[in-house]
Write a protein that holds these residues in place. Structure first.
Motif, PDB file in Angstrom:
ATOM      1  N   ASN A  87       0.836  -1.390   0.045  1.00  0.00           N
ATOM      2  CA  ASN A  87      -0.075   0.199  -0.159  1.00  0.00           C
ATOM      3  C   ASN A  87       0.822   1.321   0.042  1.00  0.00           C
ATOM      4  O   ASN A  87       0.187   2.431  -0.183  1.00  0.00           O
ATOM      5  CB  ASN A  87      -1.025   0.020   1.276  1.00  0.00           C
ATOM      6  N   GLY A  88       2.191   1.302   0.157  1.00  0.00           N
ATOM      7  CA  GLY A  88       2.808   2.426   0.250  1.00  0.00           C
ATOM      8  C   GLY A  88       3.145   2.869   1.862  1.00  0.00           C
ATOM      9  O   GLY A  88       2.127   2.435   2.555  1.00  0.00           O
ATOM     10  N   PHE A  89       3.884   3.455   2.153  1.00  0.00           N
ATOM     11  CA  PHE A  89       4.200   4.213   3.486  1.00  0.00           C
ATOM     12  C   PHE A  89       2.942   5.219   3.667  1.00  0.00           C
ATOM     13  O   PHE A  89       2.363   5.162   4.885  1.00  0.00           O
ATOM     14  CB  PHE A  89       5.500   5.091   3.573  1.00  0.00           C
ATOM     15  N   ALA A 121      13.522   1.582   9.644  1.00  0.00           N
ATOM     16  CA  ALA A 121      13.799   0.367   9.958  1.00  0.00           C
ATOM     17  C   ALA A 121      13.553  -0.723   8.895  1.00  0.00           C
ATOM     18  O   ALA A 121      14.195  -1.646   8.737  1.00  0.00           O
ATOM     19  CB  ALA A 121      13.304   0.000  11.349  1.00  0.00           C
ATOM     20  N   VAL A 122      12.471  -0.390   8.355  1.00  0.00           N
ATOM     21  CA  VAL A 122      11.726  -1.229   7.399  1.00  0.00           C
ATOM     22  C   VAL A 122      12.639  -1.342   5.988  1.00  0.00           C
ATOM     23  O   VAL A 122      13.061  -2.440   5.619  1.00  0.00           O
ATOM     24  CB  VAL A 122      10.554  -0.905   7.158  1.00  0.00           C
ATOM     25  N   LEU A 123      13.000  -0.158   5.905  1.00  0.00           N
ATOM     26  CA  LEU A 123      14.040   0.118   4.454  1.00  0.00           C
ATOM     27  C   LEU A 123      15.389  -0.574   4.693  1.00  0.00           C
ATOM     28  O   LEU A 123      16.101  -1.129   3.837  1.00  0.00           O
ATOM     29  CB  LEU A 123      14.127   1.592   4.324  1.00  0.00           C
ATOM     30  N   GLU A 175      10.509   2.409  -3.749  1.00  0.00           N
ATOM     31  CA  GLU A 175      11.390   3.190  -3.479  1.00  0.00           C
ATOM     32  C   GLU A 175      11.958   3.789  -4.457  1.00  0.00           C
ATOM     33  O   GLU A 175      12.732   4.889  -4.562  1.00  0.00           O
ATOM     34  CB  GLU A 175      12.088   2.981  -2.167  1.00  0.00           C
ATOM     35  N   ILE A 176      12.527   2.679  -5.400  1.00  0.00           N
ATOM     36  CA  ILE A 176      13.441   3.007  -6.576  1.00  0.00           C
ATOM     37  C   ILE A 176      12.684   3.929  -7.491  1.00  0.00           C
ATOM     38  O   ILE A 176      13.125   4.925  -8.165  1.00  0.00           O
ATOM     39  CB  ILE A 176      13.753   1.942  -7.079  1.00  0.00           C
ATOM     40  N   VAL A 177      11.410   3.616  -7.868  1.00  0.00           N
ATOM     41  CA  VAL A 177      10.464   4.256  -8.746  1.00  0.00           C
ATOM     42  C   VAL A 177      10.267   5.812  -8.062  1.00  0.00           C
ATOM     43  O   VAL A 177      10.263   6.829  -8.823  1.00  0.00           O
ATOM     44  CB  VAL A 177       9.199   3.761  -8.769  1.00  0.00           C
ATOM     45  N   ALA A 178       9.856   5.958  -6.754  1.00  0.00           N
ATOM     46  CA  ALA A 178       9.318   7.082  -6.254  1.00  0.00           C
ATOM     47  C   ALA A 178      10.169   7.257  -5.080  1.00  0.00           C
ATOM     48  O   ALA A 178       9.504   6.904  -3.748  1.00  0.00           O
ATOM     49  CB  ALA A 178       7.851   7.147  -6.031  1.00  0.00           C
ATOM     50  N   SER A 180      11.607   8.561  -1.462  1.00  0.00           N
ATOM     51  CA  SER A 180      11.164   9.155  -0.363  1.00  0.00           C
ATOM     52  C   SER A 180      12.300   9.773   0.368  1.00  0.00           C
ATOM     53  O   SER A 180      13.311   9.418   0.122  1.00  0.00           O
ATOM     54  CB  SER A 180      10.438   8.473   0.594  1.00  0.00           C
ATOM     55  N   VAL A 181      12.039  10.709   1.293  1.00  0.00           N
ATOM     56  CA  VAL A 181      13.058  11.109   2.024  1.00  0.00           C
ATOM     57  C   VAL A 181      13.784  10.113   2.908  1.00  0.00           C
ATOM     58  O   VAL A 181      15.134  10.075   3.248  1.00  0.00           O
ATOM     59  CB  VAL A 181      12.735  12.471   2.813  1.00  0.00           C
ATOM     60  N   TYR A 182      13.069   9.314   3.261  1.00  0.00           N
ATOM     61  CA  TYR A 182      13.545   8.062   4.025  1.00  0.00           C
ATOM     62  C   TYR A 182      14.625   7.384   3.428  1.00  0.00           C
ATOM     63  O   TYR A 182      15.386   6.884   4.012  1.00  0.00           O
ATOM     64  CB  TYR A 182      12.347   7.503   4.701  1.00  0.00           C
ATOM     65  N   PHE A 183      14.198   7.152   2.100  1.00  0.00           N
ATOM     66  CA  PHE A 183      14.971   6.212   1.293  1.00  0.00           C
ATOM     67  C   PHE A 183      16.534   6.987   1.009  1.00  0.00           C
ATOM     68  O   PHE A 183      17.488   6.300   1.054  1.00  0.00           O
ATOM     69  CB  PHE A 183      14.391   6.262  -0.078  1.00  0.00           C
ATOM     70  N   GLN A 184      16.418   8.343   0.842  1.00  0.00           N
ATOM     71  CA  GLN A 184      17.841   8.906   0.856  1.00  0.00           C
ATOM     72  C   GLN A 184      18.454   8.583   2.058  1.00  0.00           C
ATOM     73  O   GLN A 184      19.744   8.654   2.064  1.00  0.00           O
ATOM     74  CB  GLN A 184      17.318  10.467   0.464  1.00  0.00           C
ATOM     75  N   GLU A 185      17.913   8.712   3.283  1.00  0.00           N
ATOM     76  CA  GLU A 185      18.465   8.547   4.509  1.00  0.00           C
ATOM     77  C   GLU A 185      19.250   7.233   4.546  1.00  0.00           C
ATOM     78  O   GLU A 185      20.319   6.985   4.896  1.00  0.00           O
ATOM     79  CB  GLU A 185      17.498   8.812   5.534  1.00  0.00           C
TER      80      GLU A 185
END
Length: 277
Positions: A87-89, A121-123, A175-178, A180-185
């Motif tokens: 469902n996404g974050f 933590a999930v990422l 996360e690769i397609v879109a 998020s700021v959390y992905f960058q972290e």
């Protein structure tokens, strides 16, 4: 005279019987006391064998609490990851995570600080399913040739292709397609450190310096196909290339091709540096 002595004899007999009765009574009391004494000593010895000291009880309680806490934390990550992959974050609420995991609402804040902390933590867990940081640290410290280290990395990625695809790769693809700021972290804190280790191994294998742009090209060219297939939804990729993620011979061929790419890059680098092939 005999009639006068008879009552005296009866009295003496009565006194003797009474004395004997008192002795028997005292003997029974002493026996009971003795039995009770030995019983208490036996109970004390048994209790000393099985009684845990307050410090021991505290330590055992802390260990149980730590194990329970780790299990709860892992269950939250697993549940949140599955929901967020589907469902996404933004569409996955803390309430739904707690209801699905059957935990108290306060558990997320206790273990992760916030829903955002949980997503980080999930990422992080998600990327460790692709390739684990501890595996890379141990591999980098082993006294074996760099080529063998690289072969082990390729083998780990191939094992990921052979395993059934889980929610981790679907979430990573989101996360690769879109991003998020959390992905960058997570990229900064987790992925970059892994890349540095892999780049160091490739540099040792090929002779290309770590600050050379060609080294990053080697990393992407050799390992990019594995990562692409790992994160791609196999419900769709299998329709296009049905054998790619299933046939062991194909995966072995991909591993051989990855090593060939690095060997070719090493020869090209030596040629440009004026070295003999």
């Amino acid at each position: 005279a005999k009639r006068q002595d008879y009552p005296l004899q009866q009295k003496e007999i009565f006194v003797l019987l009474k004395f004997k009765f008192e002795l028997d009574r005292l003997y029974l009391v002493a026996a009971r006391v003795r039995l009770k004494f030995w019983g208490l000593r036996s109970e004390k010895r048994m209790a000393s064998k099985h009684t845990v000291s307050p410090a021991g009880e505290a330590g055992a309680g802390a260990r149980c609490a730590r194990v329970d806490g780790e299990q709860t934390r892992a269950r939250i990550i697993e549940t949140a990851g599955q929901l967020m992959a589907e469902n996404g974050f933004a569409q996955t609420t803390s309430k739904r995570i707690c209801e699905t995991a059957n935990i108290n609402m306060a558990a997320i804040n206790y273990h992760f600080g916030s829903r955002e902390g949980l997503y980080l933590a999930v990422l992080e867990d998600m990327h460790n399913r692709i390739i684990d940081r501890e595996f890379l640290d141990n591999l980098a410290g082993e006294a074996i040739p760099a080529r063998e280290k690289m072969q082990r990395i390729v083998a780990a990625l191939m094992a990921g292709l052979a395993a059934p695809q889980q929610w981790h790769m679907r979430a990573w693809a989101r996360e690769i397609v879109a991003p998020s700021v959390y992905f960058q972290e997570v990229m900064r804190r987790v992925v970059a450190a892994k890349f540095r280790i892999i780049k160091g191994i490739i540099s040792d294998m090929t002779g290309i310096p770590q600050d050379a742009p060609e080294l990053e090209c080697c990393l992407v060219s050799a390992l990019g196909p594995f990562v692409l297939l790992l994160v791609a939804d196999r419900r769709f990729s299998s329709a296009l290339v049905p054998l790619l993620c299933q046939a062991p011979c194909v995966q072995t061929h991909m591993g051989d091709m990855a090593m060939c790419v690095l060997d070719a890059a090493a020869r090209s680098w030596r040629q440009r540096q004026g070295c003999a092939c």
